[in-house]
Design a protein around this motif. Structure first.
Motif, short mmCIF file in Angstrom:
data_model
loop_
_atom_site.label_atom_id
_atom_site.label_comp_id
_atom_site.label_asym_id
_atom_site.label_seq_id
_atom_site.Cartn_x
_atom_site.Cartn_y
_atom_site.Cartn_z
N ASP A 1 0.82 -1.22 0.00
CA ASP A 1 0.00 0.00 0.00
C ASP A 1 0.85 1.27 0.00
O ASP A 1 0.34 2.36 0.27
CB ASP A 1 -0.93 0.00 1.23
CG ASP A 1 -1.89 -1.18 1.21
OD1 ASP A 1 -2.41 -1.50 0.13
OD2 ASP A 1 -2.07 -1.80 2.28
N THR A 2 2.13 1.12 -0.28
CA THR A 2 3.03 2.27 -0.24
C THR A 2 2.92 3.10 -1.51
O THR A 2 2.95 2.56 -2.61
CB THR A 2 4.49 1.79 -0.07
OG1 THR A 2 4.57 1.02 1.13
CG2 THR A 2 5.45 2.96 0.02
N LYS A 3 2.80 4.40 -1.34
CA LYS A 3 2.71 5.30 -2.49
C LYS A 3 4.10 5.74 -2.97
O LYS A 3 4.32 5.96 -4.15
CB LYS A 3 1.90 6.56 -2.12
CG LYS A 3 0.42 6.31 -1.84
CD LYS A 3 -0.30 5.89 -3.10
CE LYS A 3 -1.80 5.72 -2.82
NZ LYS A 3 -2.50 5.21 -4.03
N GLU A 4 5.04 5.89 -2.02
CA GLU A 4 6.38 6.37 -2.37
C GLU A 4 7.44 5.34 -1.99
O GLU A 4 7.45 4.83 -0.87
CB GLU A 4 6.69 7.68 -1.64
CG GLU A 4 5.97 8.89 -2.20
CD GLU A 4 6.47 10.17 -1.55
OE1 GLU A 4 7.24 10.91 -2.18
OE2 GLU A 4 6.08 10.40 -0.39
N ILE A 5 8.30 5.05 -2.95
CA ILE A 5 9.41 4.13 -2.71
C ILE A 5 10.72 4.84 -3.04
O ILE A 5 10.87 5.41 -4.12
CB ILE A 5 9.27 2.84 -3.55
CG1 ILE A 5 8.04 2.05 -3.09
CG2 ILE A 5 10.52 1.98 -3.43
CD1 ILE A 5 7.79 0.77 -3.85
N TYR A 6 11.64 4.80 -2.09
CA TYR A 6 12.96 5.41 -2.28
C TYR A 6 13.96 4.29 -2.60
O TYR A 6 14.18 3.39 -1.79
CB TYR A 6 13.38 6.16 -1.02
CG TYR A 6 12.60 7.43 -0.79
CD1 TYR A 6 13.13 8.67 -1.15
CD2 TYR A 6 11.32 7.40 -0.22
CE1 TYR A 6 12.42 9.84 -0.96
CE2 TYR A 6 10.59 8.56 -0.02
CZ TYR A 6 11.15 9.78 -0.40
OH TYR A 6 10.43 10.94 -0.22
N LEU A 7 14.51 4.34 -3.79
CA LEU A 7 15.44 3.32 -4.27
C LEU A 7 16.85 3.72 -3.86
O LEU A 7 17.39 4.70 -4.36
CB LEU A 7 15.33 3.18 -5.78
CG LEU A 7 13.92 2.86 -6.31
CD1 LEU A 7 13.85 3.09 -7.81
CD2 LEU A 7 13.54 1.42 -5.97
N LYS B 1 0.17 1.59 -10.52
CA LYS B 1 -0.46 2.87 -10.86
C LYS B 1 -0.39 3.84 -9.66
O LYS B 1 -0.66 3.46 -8.53
CB LYS B 1 -1.92 2.65 -11.26
CG LYS B 1 -2.60 3.90 -11.81
CD LYS B 1 -4.03 3.62 -12.21
CE LYS B 1 -4.70 4.90 -12.72
NZ LYS B 1 -6.12 4.67 -13.08
N ASP B 2 0.00 5.08 -9.94
CA ASP B 2 0.10 6.17 -8.95
C ASP B 2 1.25 6.00 -7.96
O ASP B 2 1.43 6.81 -7.05
CB ASP B 2 -1.21 6.34 -8.16
CG ASP B 2 -2.38 6.72 -9.06
OD1 ASP B 2 -2.11 7.39 -10.08
OD2 ASP B 2 -3.51 6.33 -8.75
N ARG B 3 2.04 4.94 -8.11
CA ARG B 3 3.19 4.78 -7.21
C ARG B 3 4.35 5.63 -7.73
O ARG B 3 4.64 5.65 -8.92
CB ARG B 3 3.60 3.31 -7.14
CG ARG B 3 4.80 3.04 -6.24
CD ARG B 3 4.98 1.55 -5.98
NE ARG B 3 4.01 1.09 -4.99
CZ ARG B 3 3.74 -0.19 -4.77
NH1 ARG B 3 4.33 -1.14 -5.49
NH2 ARG B 3 2.86 -0.54 -3.85
N ILE B 4 5.04 6.32 -6.81
CA ILE B 4 6.14 7.21 -7.18
C ILE B 4 7.46 6.60 -6.69
O ILE B 4 7.58 6.18 -5.54
CB ILE B 4 5.95 8.61 -6.55
CG1 ILE B 4 4.63 9.22 -7.02
CG2 ILE B 4 7.11 9.52 -6.91
CD1 ILE B 4 4.26 10.48 -6.26
#
Length: 755
Positions: A73-79, A101-104
């Protein structure tokens, strides 16, 4: 609302990150790459612009499942994989698996695992770098195209299980070329003459003869030396000229990866592989009593000598307060990078100059302390004052015909050498302390010493000098050197003997076949240019598909020609100038499952085989077979006496009933190998553990009295019992994450002991 997710490359970084941002983010690790080209097929569609077919790595199914679960359910992922090309590829593959979709997705580059470094990365997120990813893709595809299409040729023509690599094969070529230079080298005699002289006051000093009749001295033999000694017997030695100057010597810049590897190899006796493993641990974070792990050095894969201004300022502050204000600079010293150097990372330096090696010694393993001490001192010295050195050269005339010379130096102000002695960084020999003399001063001759010498061939490459050679020629990248050096040994192409690389017979054979059939791939300049091309892809100046197309158009032609023209040594062998002692026909070097041996070309009529030796000049000689007619034991099959013989794979026992009985055994009842000094752990077994090779050449450890005892282990046993489950032995393990440690072989017991 679900917290943002940070995904790093190494699990050991998680603790360090949690220390600083654990309340605001969830954190997970990919444990390296999660996708790659398939193992059993080429995985590249050459006709469709070299499109890669990536698959999930078999052992990473649990890792991938966990990443998907945490990212649900995470919207933002920092790689946050490592800030290099490989890290960028990992980031892109994570995006591919977790896209929604909509994931940043944000790309963050953590150059140092400290509070400051982590916060800076999070405050300045980037877009994933497509050009850097393309550069990694291009390298991966090039290596796959070369490796997967040349290696099968070697299986057909030489031996199964061999491999070729775009960069590793060039490294083997460099080693083979040097060995051939050594073999061709003709030693020449020469002599030197030294005068032991004394002025009015001590100390006495040695001056060498440098000119005769104003020409550079060249003494070829003892007679010439004797004639000169007769001339000098009555000569008066007079100070002819004094040359004095004061020089200012600057410190070296902080470490880049290649220089760190070279120094660690030379000074600490680390391998390149070990250096990178220890450095990785220092970068990822170690508990130093601050409430959690902390990264102690900046990212350890860097070609840049750049350092952050605040780090340089901190160094000046530390030097003034701790070493002395006279050793500090009025403003920090910054170093210029060489041309074509990627400047994405700083040089390798301590994350805090105030974390001195002595303060951290209690928290570090001996190896970690040694490497950290090296990195810390090099960085601090780079910000210290110049050393000031008085140099003096005295030219001495002995009759009008002969000119002697002696040089000496005195450190007037140590500067950075107070912390980082110069003689560790240069090839200069210790110079003599010279007396105060004036021009025209007569000197007393204490002794004139002639000495015979012989010219020496160029030296073989050590790990350090091979890294230096690869770097000088632009072959590979610093991050790949450790792998290259490991692979060429594991494949049996070279041996490391007394810390120097020596090509094996197999290495010569494979190298010569590849050089003749793939001259471009094995060309040093071509390989270096390919590195430049990959840099251009990363900068966006060259398309990945264009690079691959240009390479493959000529490579394909070479590949097609090689399939027809490459000489097959399988079964035939490599010619020698030796004749068979049994029938007189030519002997060839053949490659068997257990190594190379001499075999008669008259087979099957003549079955002569033998081990062989190759001397420093490359000349091959037969090793006489050992036959010991003393009865050793009775044959277990027919009861006749068994005697000791030597075959192509070493000593063995053979039944005297041959050919009716062809039973054989090894001398110790099992296979030959090196005894590691550990008793066999099997109950009631009297054997010891020996190091052996499998049919595929892989090292394993087994009992010396095999087949009576079948104990075997891929890991090296250690004569130490497990304190948890009482296993009679432990095994040595080494991983990128944990370094070297001992582990219980019992799968139900998790005991580990870090060394």
């Amino acid at each position: 609302m679900t917290k943002p997710l940070i995904i790093v490359e190494s699990p050991t970084k998680i603790k360090t990150l949690k220390k600083y941002v654990g309340k605001e983010f969830n954190i997970a690790a990919s444990a390296g790459h999660i996708r790659d080209l398939p193992v059993k097929t080429l995985g590249i569609d050459i006709e469709k612009k070299f499109k890669a077919k990536y698959v999930n790595i078999k052992d990473k199914s649990k890792v991938i499942a966990n990443l998907k679960k945490l990212a649900k359910d995470t919207k933002e992922i920092y790689l946050a994989p490592d800030p290099d090309r490989e890290g960028e590829a990992i980031a892109f593959h994570i995006m591919d698996i977790l896209k929604k979709k909509d994931r940043i997705f944000h790309r963050i580059l953590i150059h140092e695992l400290t509070k400051k470094g982590i916060q800076e990365a999070l405050q300045h997120p980037l877009e994933p770098d497509a050009h850097k990813y393309d550069a990694q893709q291009a390298r991966r595809k090039l290596d796959r195209l070369v490796g997967y299409q040349i290696s099968p040729l070697l299986w057909q023509k030489v031996q199964g299980g061999l491999s070729a690599g775009r960069v590793q094969s060039v490294a083997v070529k460099i080693i083979c070329n040097r060995e051939r230079q050594i073999r061709k080298f003709i030693t020449e005699e020469f002599w030197t003459i030294t005068a032991d002289l004394l002025a009015q006051f001590p100390p006495n000093f040695n001056a060498g003869l440098v000119k005769i009749d104003n020409k550079k001295v060249k003494i070829d033999n003892e007679k010439q030396a004797s004639d000169i000694l007769k001339d000098l017997g009555k000569a008066q030695f007079i100070v002819h000229q004094i040359k004095a100057k004061t020089i200012k010597r600057n410190p070296l810049p902080p470490y880049i990866t290649s220089k760190l590897q070279q120094d660690a190899i030379n000074r600490l006796r680390f391998s390149a592989k070990k250096t990178m493993m220890v450095a990785q641990r220092l970068y990822e974070g170690i508990e130093i009593g601050t409430g959690g792990p902390e990264g102690l050095i900046t990212y350890m894969r860097s070609d840049s000598t750049r350092i952050a201004p605040d780090a340089a300022q901190d160094a000046q502050k530390f030097i003034s307060q701790t070493i002395g204000s006279e050793f500090a600079l009025s403003k920090p010293r910054f170093f210029k990078n060489k041309k074509k150097v990627q400047d994405a990372h700083e040089a390798i330096r301590p994350t805090s100059v105030f974390h001195t090696p002595e303060k951290l010694k209690g928290f570090l393993s001996p190896d970690q302390f040694k490497l950290y001490d090296l990195i810390w001192k090099r960085f601090v010295a780079s910000q210290m004052a110049q050393a000031i050195i008085d140099q003096k050269t005295i030219l001495i005339q002995a009759s009008p015909k002969y000119l002697f010379s002696v040089s000496g130096s005195t450190v007037k102000f140590a500067g950075y050498m107070n912390l980082y002695p110069q003689n560790e960084d240069s090839n200069e020999k210790d110079t003599q302390t010279l007396p105060d003399v004036e021009e025209g001063t007569a000197l007393k001759t204490l002794q004139i010493i002639p000495k015979q010498h012989f010219t020496k061939p160029p030296p073989r490459f050590s790990e350090a000098s091979l890294v230096k050679e690869l770097e000088k020629n632009g072959i590979g990248r610093p991050s790949t050197y450790a792998t290259i050096l490991t692979v060429i040994r594991d494949k049996g192409y070279v041996d490391l003997i007394k810390r120097y690389f020596v090509p094996s017979e197999l290495g010569f054979i494979v190298n010569d076949l590849l050089v003749s059939c793939f001259p471009n791939v094995l060309n040093i300049s071509f390989t270096a240019q390919m590195e430049t091309n990959l840099d251009d892809v990363e900068r966006g100046r060259l398309e990945e598909t264009q690079l691959l197309t240009d390479f493959y158009s000529s490579f394909r032609k070479s590949l097609e020609a090689a399939s027809e023209d490459m000489i097959s040594v399988k079964g035939v062998g490599v010619q020698t100038d030796l004749n068979c002692p049994s029938c007189g026909k030519q002997l060839n070097i053949k490659i068997g499952r257990n190594g190379q041996f001499l075999a008669c070309t008259g087979y099957p009529e003549c079955s002569f085989t033998s081990n062989y030796l190759r001397d420093e000049k490359g000349k091959v000689s037969i090793v006489e077979k050992i036959i010991d007619n003393t009865k050793i034991k009775d044959c277990v099959k027919c009861g006749k006496p068994m005697i000791q013989k030597e075959g192509r794979f070493g000593l063995f026992l053979a039944c005297t009933g041959y050919p009716e009985c062809n039973h054989t055994e090894s001398v110790n009842g099992g296979q030959n190998g090196k005894d590691i000094g550990v008793r066999c752990p099997e109950t009631d077994c009297s054997g010891t553990i020996i190091e052996r090779k499998s049919k595929r050449g892989k090292i394993f450890f087994g009992c010396s009295i095999y087949p009576n005892c079948t104990f075997a282990s891929w890991d090296k046993p250690v004569d130490k019992s497990c304190p948890d489950c009482n296993s009679p032995y432990l095994v040595e393990k080494e991983t990128k994450k944990e370094g070297k440690f001992l582990k219980c072989p019992n799968r139900d017991c998790g005991f580990k002991e870090h060394q």
